[in-house]
Design a protein around this motif. Structure first.
Motif, PDB file in Angstrom:
ATOM      1  N   UNK A  94      28.478  17.891 -13.400  1.00  9.56           N
ATOM      2  CA  UNK A  94      28.060  17.123 -14.579  1.00  9.56           C
ATOM      3  C   UNK A  94      29.139  16.229 -15.195  1.00  9.56           C
ATOM      4  N   UNK A  95      30.439  16.574 -14.980  1.00 13.98           N
ATOM      5  CA  UNK A  95      31.497  15.761 -15.585  1.00 13.98           C
ATOM      6  C   UNK A  95      31.833  14.574 -14.695  1.00 13.98           C
ATOM      7  N   UNK A 100      37.480  20.191  -9.607  1.00 11.93           N
ATOM      8  CA  UNK A 100      37.335  21.375  -8.751  1.00 11.93           C
ATOM      9  C   UNK A 100      37.895  22.558  -9.530  1.00 11.93           C
ATOM     10  N   UNK A 101      37.017  23.527  -9.810  1.00 13.06           N
ATOM     11  CA  UNK A 101      37.413  24.666 -10.624  1.00 13.06           C
ATOM     12  C   UNK A 101      37.689  25.871  -9.732  1.00 13.06           C
ATOM     13  N   UNK A 102      38.776  26.579 -10.039  1.00  7.67           N
ATOM     14  CA  UNK A 102      39.179  27.739  -9.244  1.00  7.67           C
ATOM     15  C   UNK A 102      39.126  29.011 -10.078  1.00  7.67           C
ATOM     16  N   UNK A 139      35.329  29.813 -22.835  1.00  7.22           N
ATOM     17  CA  UNK A 139      36.531  29.035 -23.186  1.00  7.22           C
ATOM     18  C   UNK A 139      37.352  28.728 -21.933  1.00  7.22           C
ATOM     19  N   UNK A 140      37.440  29.726 -21.048  1.00  7.53           N
ATOM     20  CA  UNK A 140      38.203  29.560 -19.810  1.00  7.53           C
ATOM     21  C   UNK A 140      37.575  28.488 -18.917  1.00  7.53           C
ATOM     22  N   UNK A 145      37.660  22.970 -16.646  1.00  8.53           N
ATOM     23  CA  UNK A 145      36.989  21.674 -16.464  1.00  8.53           C
ATOM     24  C   UNK A 145      37.873  20.549 -16.986  1.00  8.53           C
ATOM     25  N   UNK A 146      38.611  20.817 -18.052  1.00  3.66           N
ATOM     26  CA  UNK A 146      39.474  19.775 -18.630  1.00  3.66           C
ATOM     27  C   UNK A 146      40.776  19.630 -17.851  1.00  3.66           C
TER      28      UNK A 146
END
Length: 321
Positions: A94-95, A100-102, A139-140, A145-146
Motif C-alpha cells: 500500500x505504501x 521490504x519489512x523484516x 507500532x513496530x 514501514x517507515x
C-alpha cells in the motif's frame, strides 16, 4: 511411539515446507493441520484451517503483501510440540515506496492426540507484549514501514556493501550473519591517519592506478577492546589491485555472526564504550553471551553532520536461539 513419532514427523515436514511456504508455485500440505487449528500472533487470533489458508494467502500474494520469503534457521522438538526460528520478509504494497519489512521470531506448533497441529503461536523478537492485538506490535510494523524506506538511488546502487542474513531483530539490536568480507586493511594509531591511508589506496595509489568503487560501511576492529591493537578496513571488490603502500593488506574478514546496535553522532571512545556496554547488557538480558572484542561500522563520511551520522557497534556472538 505415538506423540514422539508425530513430533518427529511434523519437524521433518516443517523443515521442508516452511522455506517454500510463500513460493507462488507451492501448495502447502494442509493435512498436517487440524480442522479447528488455532493461530495466534501479536496482531491476529483466529480458528479453523480455512482462515489459516486465507492468512497464508494474504502474506503470499495480495494487494497488501508481495514477494514474501521465509528463511528457516532452526527447528527443534519439545514435549508435544515443534518450535521453529525464522526470518520472514515481505514487500508492503500500500505504501508508494513499497518497503521490504523484516520480522524475526519463533513459532510453536502444538499437536493434538491425532498428531495434527491444533495450535500455531508466533512470537516476535522485537516486542514484549505478544497478545493480539498488541499496540506494541502495531507500532513496530509502522516503524518498519517507515525505516525500511525506498529503493536505493542510482548512486547508492554502485556502493559495495557486505551481504548478510538477518537472524534476529530485537527491540534494541539485530543479530546478523555476514559472509566473508574482502577488505583493504591497515593497522592504525590515529583514525585520521588510517582513513587517509585507505583513501589514497582506493583513489588510485595501487598497482593498477585504479579508482575503486565506493563501499560502505568502513570497519574499525578492536579485537581486544579500545586499549588493544586496532585495524581500519575498507570493503573492496573480490579482485582488488595490489596496494602501493606495503602496510595496506588485502585480506577477508571471515564469516561471522554479530549482534549489532545502531547509534548516531560521535564515535568518541567514551561514547563507543557506552554503546558496547548497552549492547552487552541487552544481550545478557536475552540470555545471550557476547564474544570478545568488537567492531565499529561507520556508514557516513567523517565530515558529515553529527546528527546525520549512522554508526553501529558489532559484537561477535555464537549461539542466539
Amino acid at each position: 511411539g505415538g506423540v514422539g513419532d508425530a513430533v518427529e514427523g511434523l519437524a521433518k515436514a516443517l523443515e521442508e515446507e516452511l522455506p517454500r511456504m510463500f513460493d507462488m508455485d507451492y501448495t502447502p500440505d494442509w493435512g498436517i493441520y487440524a480442522e479447528d487449528v488455532r493461530f495466534r500472533d501479536p496482531l491476529n487470533s483466529f480458528k479453523g484451517v480455512e482462515a489459516y489458508k486465507k492468512n497464508i494467502g494474504l502474506i503470499k500474494d495480495s494487494p497488501v503483501f508481495k514477494e514474501s520469503k521465509m528463511e528457516l534457521h532452526k527447528v527443534w522438538k519439545e514435549e508435544g510440540k515443534v518450535v521453529t526460528r525464522w526470518t520472514l520478509s515481505m514487500v508492503f504494497q500500500p505504501l508508494p515506496w513499497k518497503p521490504r519489512m523484516n520480522f524475526t521470531g519463533t513459532s510453536e506448533y502444538i499437536l493434538d492426540a491425532a498428531g495434527k497441529v491444533k495450535e500455531h503461536v508466533d512470537f516476535w523478537d522485537s516486542i514484549k507484549n505478544q497478545d493480539p492485538i498488541s499496540f506494541e506490535a502495531l507500532k513496530h510494523v509502522v516503524s518498519l514501514a517507515r525505516s525500511e524506506g525506498a529503493e536505493p538511488s542510482a548512486k547508492e546502487k554502485n556502493v559495495i556493501r557486505p551481504k548478510y542474513k538477518l537472524l534476529r531483530k530485537a527491540a534494541n539490536y539485530e543479530i546478523r550473519e555476514y559472509e566473508d568480507i574482502p577488505v583493504a586493511q591497515y593497522s592504525y594509531k590515529t583514525r585520521i591517519e588510517g582513513l587517509q591511508t585507505l583513501d589514497y589506496y582506493s583513489s588510485g595509489l595501487n598497482a593498477d592506478s585504479l579508482v575503486l568503487p565506493p563501499s560502505s560501511p568502513l570497519f574499525f576492529d578492536f579485537p581486544q577492546g579500545l586499549e588493544g591493537p586496532r585495524t581500519i578496513n575498507a570493503i573492496v571488490p573480490k579482485v582488488a589491485p595490489k596496494p602501493d603502500d606495503e602496510c595496506v593488506v588485502l585480506t577477508a574478514l571471515p564469516k561471522t555472526r554479530f549482534a549489532c546496535i545502531a547509534f548516531t553522532g560521535s564515535m568518541a571512545p567514551n561514547v563507543v564504550t557506552e554503546w558496547v556496554k548497552a549492547l552487552e547488557y541487552w544481550l545478557k538480558l536475552d540470555k545471550l553471551t557476547p564474544g570478545e572484542g568488537f567492531r565499529l561500522a561507520q556508514y557516513n563520511a567523517l565530515y558529515s553532520l553529527p546528527w546525520n551520522r549512522k554508526n553501529e557497534v558489532w559484537i561477535p556472538i555464537d549461539e542466539f536461539y
